[in-house]
Design a protein around this motif. Structure first.
Motif, mmCIF file in Angstrom:
data_model
loop_
_atom_site.group_PDB
_atom_site.id
_atom_site.type_symbol
_atom_site.label_atom_id
_atom_site.label_comp_id
_atom_site.label_asym_id
_atom_site.label_seq_id
_atom_site.Cartn_x
_atom_site.Cartn_y
_atom_site.Cartn_z
ATOM 1 N N GLN A 281 1.351 12.540 -7.518
ATOM 2 C CA GLN A 281 2.483 12.264 -8.408
ATOM 3 C C GLN A 281 3.387 11.161 -7.817
ATOM 4 O O GLN A 281 3.830 10.263 -8.521
ATOM 5 C CB GLN A 281 3.284 13.550 -8.547
ATOM 6 C CG GLN A 281 3.803 13.764 -9.942
ATOM 7 C CD GLN A 281 4.571 15.079 -10.014
ATOM 8 O OE1 GLN A 281 4.630 15.853 -9.043
ATOM 9 N NE2 GLN A 281 5.142 15.330 -11.154
ATOM 10 N N HIS A 282 3.609 11.254 -6.500
ATOM 11 C CA HIS A 282 4.453 10.261 -5.848
ATOM 12 C C HIS A 282 3.773 8.889 -5.822
ATOM 13 O O HIS A 282 4.409 7.855 -6.061
ATOM 14 C CB HIS A 282 4.824 10.708 -4.427
ATOM 15 C CG HIS A 282 5.793 9.789 -3.751
ATOM 16 N ND1 HIS A 282 5.566 9.251 -2.513
ATOM 17 C CD2 HIS A 282 6.974 9.275 -4.174
ATOM 18 C CE1 HIS A 282 6.575 8.455 -2.192
ATOM 19 N NE2 HIS A 282 7.448 8.458 -3.183
ATOM 20 N N ARG A 283 2.446 8.897 -5.587
ATOM 21 C CA ARG A 283 1.710 7.614 -5.594
ATOM 22 C C ARG A 283 1.855 6.929 -6.954
ATOM 23 O O ARG A 283 2.120 5.731 -7.035
ATOM 24 C CB ARG A 283 0.217 7.852 -5.316
ATOM 25 C CG ARG A 283 -0.121 8.228 -3.890
ATOM 26 C CD ARG A 283 -1.617 8.004 -3.585
ATOM 27 N NE ARG A 283 -2.530 8.621 -4.528
ATOM 28 C CZ ARG A 283 -3.006 9.864 -4.440
ATOM 29 N NH1 ARG A 283 -2.640 10.634 -3.422
ATOM 30 N NH2 ARG A 283 -3.848 10.348 -5.336
ATOM 31 N N GLU A 284 1.700 7.737 -8.005
ATOM 32 C CA GLU A 284 1.821 7.162 -9.358
ATOM 33 C C GLU A 284 3.229 6.677 -9.643
ATOM 34 O O GLU A 284 3.433 5.614 -10.226
ATOM 35 C CB GLU A 284 1.436 8.208 -10.413
ATOM 36 C CG GLU A 284 -0.053 8.220 -10.685
ATOM 37 C CD GLU A 284 -0.448 9.436 -11.506
ATOM 38 O OE1 GLU A 284 0.283 9.794 -12.443
ATOM 39 O OE2 GLU A 284 -1.502 10.024 -11.185
ATOM 40 N N VAL B 51 0.219 -2.867 -6.202
ATOM 41 C CA VAL B 51 0.239 -1.632 -5.407
ATOM 42 C C VAL B 51 -1.180 -1.116 -5.198
ATOM 43 O O VAL B 51 -1.976 -1.042 -6.136
ATOM 44 C CB VAL B 51 1.103 -0.560 -6.122
ATOM 45 C CG1 VAL B 51 1.109 0.735 -5.309
ATOM 46 C CG2 VAL B 51 2.522 -1.066 -6.313
ATOM 47 N N HIS B 52 -1.512 -0.775 -3.938
ATOM 48 C CA HIS B 52 -2.803 -0.169 -3.605
ATOM 49 C C HIS B 52 -2.559 1.262 -3.166
ATOM 50 O O HIS B 52 -1.986 1.476 -2.092
ATOM 51 C CB HIS B 52 -3.492 -0.951 -2.475
ATOM 52 C CG HIS B 52 -3.744 -2.380 -2.832
ATOM 53 N ND1 HIS B 52 -4.801 -2.776 -3.619
ATOM 54 C CD2 HIS B 52 -3.050 -3.509 -2.536
ATOM 55 C CE1 HIS B 52 -4.755 -4.084 -3.788
ATOM 56 N NE2 HIS B 52 -3.700 -4.556 -3.145
ATOM 57 N N PRO B 53 -2.948 2.252 -3.983
ATOM 58 C CA PRO B 53 -2.698 3.647 -3.595
ATOM 59 C C PRO B 53 -3.840 4.228 -2.752
ATOM 60 O O PRO B 53 -5.012 3.978 -3.040
ATOM 61 C CB PRO B 53 -2.611 4.372 -4.944
ATOM 62 C CG PRO B 53 -3.295 3.493 -5.926
ATOM 63 C CD PRO B 53 -3.491 2.128 -5.338
ATOM 64 N N ALA C 1 0.859 -1.192 0.000
ATOM 65 C CA ALA C 1 0.000 0.000 0.000
ATOM 66 C C ALA C 1 0.891 1.237 0.000
ATOM 67 O O ALA C 1 1.922 1.252 0.678
ATOM 68 C CB ALA C 1 -0.892 -0.009 1.231
ATOM 69 N N ILE C 2 0.504 2.258 -0.783
ATOM 70 C CA ILE C 2 1.193 3.544 -0.694
ATOM 71 C C ILE C 2 0.166 4.564 -0.212
ATOM 72 O O ILE C 2 -0.870 4.762 -0.847
ATOM 73 C CB ILE C 2 1.879 3.964 -2.024
ATOM 74 C CG1 ILE C 2 2.217 5.469 -2.055
ATOM 75 C CG2 ILE C 2 1.057 3.633 -3.259
ATOM 76 C CD1 ILE C 2 3.479 5.821 -1.376
#
Ligand code: FE2
Ligand code: FE2
Length: 368
Positions: A13-16, A28-30, A6-7
């Motif tokens: 932008q950082h999540r992407e 990845v789970h944002p 998880a992020i």
């Protein structure tokens, strides 16, 4: 299949960027806010959480405190990703008791290594509860495997003695028919080349036992098994984990791991012949379709044939980020039908008998 990461970060932008960087390794789970993150993670808990410095309208530090209050999530490993390593932030991290964190901008490899280290740390700590012989086999082989990587990086000869000692512990476990427990304890480990090499080493020593080799010879072929893919340590992890078809140049690079392994072995003065045979021939096939030399049946001795069978069996039954592990009986079926001209069918049949006789060949949990 893939581990779940998880992020949790307000910065889209950082999540992407994180989702992009981890694409071939993890699912990845944002999440942009702590409410969304806690709700989502309670429904589907990740294996690890990345926390940015801003989460929703509050701070990453506040989110970490909230996370620790949530019983079912509080023990999950996390990595704090900070914008600057200023005194205030460093104090904050220290007060939260965090020892592992990343500072932006970081390299993709630093992120992947930090995640692997956390995930594997939990698994490796669980080895403490194992009986001494199994713990010795796992801890010894992992230490030996990591020391190979260190010695390669510093251009030193391979630590052959350390590897052989760890393989002797593996053979002891095999001979006590306890290897299912080893596989259970490494099934979620994130170093796929290590897991593949440990399984390879275990299966080939079991094969050796079945054809009547004495322990000394079993240890020798287990050592060849542990080292058979050392050349892969120089290949980028993104390529090793790539989903889908490789381009011709990527295939060439992947195939080069055999010649790289041979070069690495040549830094040692005396490599036993059996070890060299496994390293050099495990991708050769009886019909000449293998690599690196395209050797044919008359040029491939019994050990080379065993090495090829074990490699295919392990590759089919290994868990990788891009595929599920096949059950042992399905792998044998595939090898007997689709690879009839490539693999020695008599030896394959022998391996099948030994392995299907032993419970838990593909790494499923041993019976309670
Ligand atoms: Fe290989
Ligand atoms: Fe391999």
């Amino acid at each position: 299949m893939k581990h779940q990461v998880a992020i949790v970060d307000a910065n889209a932008q950082h999540r992407e960027a994180v989702a992009d960087a981890l694409l071939s390794f993890y699912t990845v789970h944002p999440y942009d806010s702590s409410v969304n993150a806690i709700t989502g993670m309670l429904l589907s808990p990740p294996n690890l959480i990345l926390v940015g410095q801003r989460v929703g309208t509050s701070s990453g530090a506040t989110f970490i405190k909230e996370l620790r209050r949530e019983r079912s999530l509080s023990a999950l490993p996390f990595i704090f990703i900070i914008d600057n390593e200023d005194f205030r932030t460093v104090d904050l991290i220290r007060d939260l008791g965090i020892t592992d964190y990343l500072v932006k901008p970081y390299h993709r490899s630093a992120l992947i290594n930090a995640i692997s280290k956390q995930l594997n740390g939990r698994i490796e700590r669980s080895w403490q509860d194992l009986p001494a012989s199994q713990r010795k086999a796992l801890e010894g082989s992992l230490t030996a495997f990591n020391s190979v990587a260190d010695e390669i990086a510093s251009g030193n000869p391979l630590p052959l003695r350390t590897i052989t000692e760890s393989c002797s512990a593996i053979v002891d476990v095999v001979n006590k028919e306890e290897f299912g427990f080893l596989f259970h304890k490494i099934k979620d480990h994130d170093n796929f080349t290590y897991v593949h090499s440990l399984r390879y080493s275990t299966f080939i020593s079991l094969f050796g036992k079945a054809i009547g080799l004495p322990k000394e010879q079993q240890v020798l072929i287990a050592t060849g098994g542990m080292m058979h893919d050392i050349g892969k340590m120089t290949i980028p992890r993104a390529l090793l984990n790539k989903e889908g078809r490789l381009t011709p140049s990527e295939t060439k690079l992947m195939h080069s791991h055999v010649t790289t392994s041979q070069k690495l072995l040549s830094t040692n003065e005396s490599i036993p012949k059996g070890v060299a045979t496994i390293v050099t021939h495990h991708h050769e096939r009886l019909d000449g379709s293998g690599y690196p030399r395209g050797l044919r049946a008359p040029e491939l001795n019994q050990l080379a044939r065993m090495a090829a069978i074990i490699d295919v069996f392990c590759a089919l039954t290994d868990r990788r980020p891009y595929k599920r592990a096949l059950a042992a009986h399905v792998a044998f079926e595939t090898m007997a039908t689709e690879m009839q001209c490539q693999l020695d069918q008599e030896l394959l049949h022998r391996l099948k008998e030994i392995l299907l006789d032993s419970a838990d060949t593909a790494g499923a949990p041993p019976p309670a």
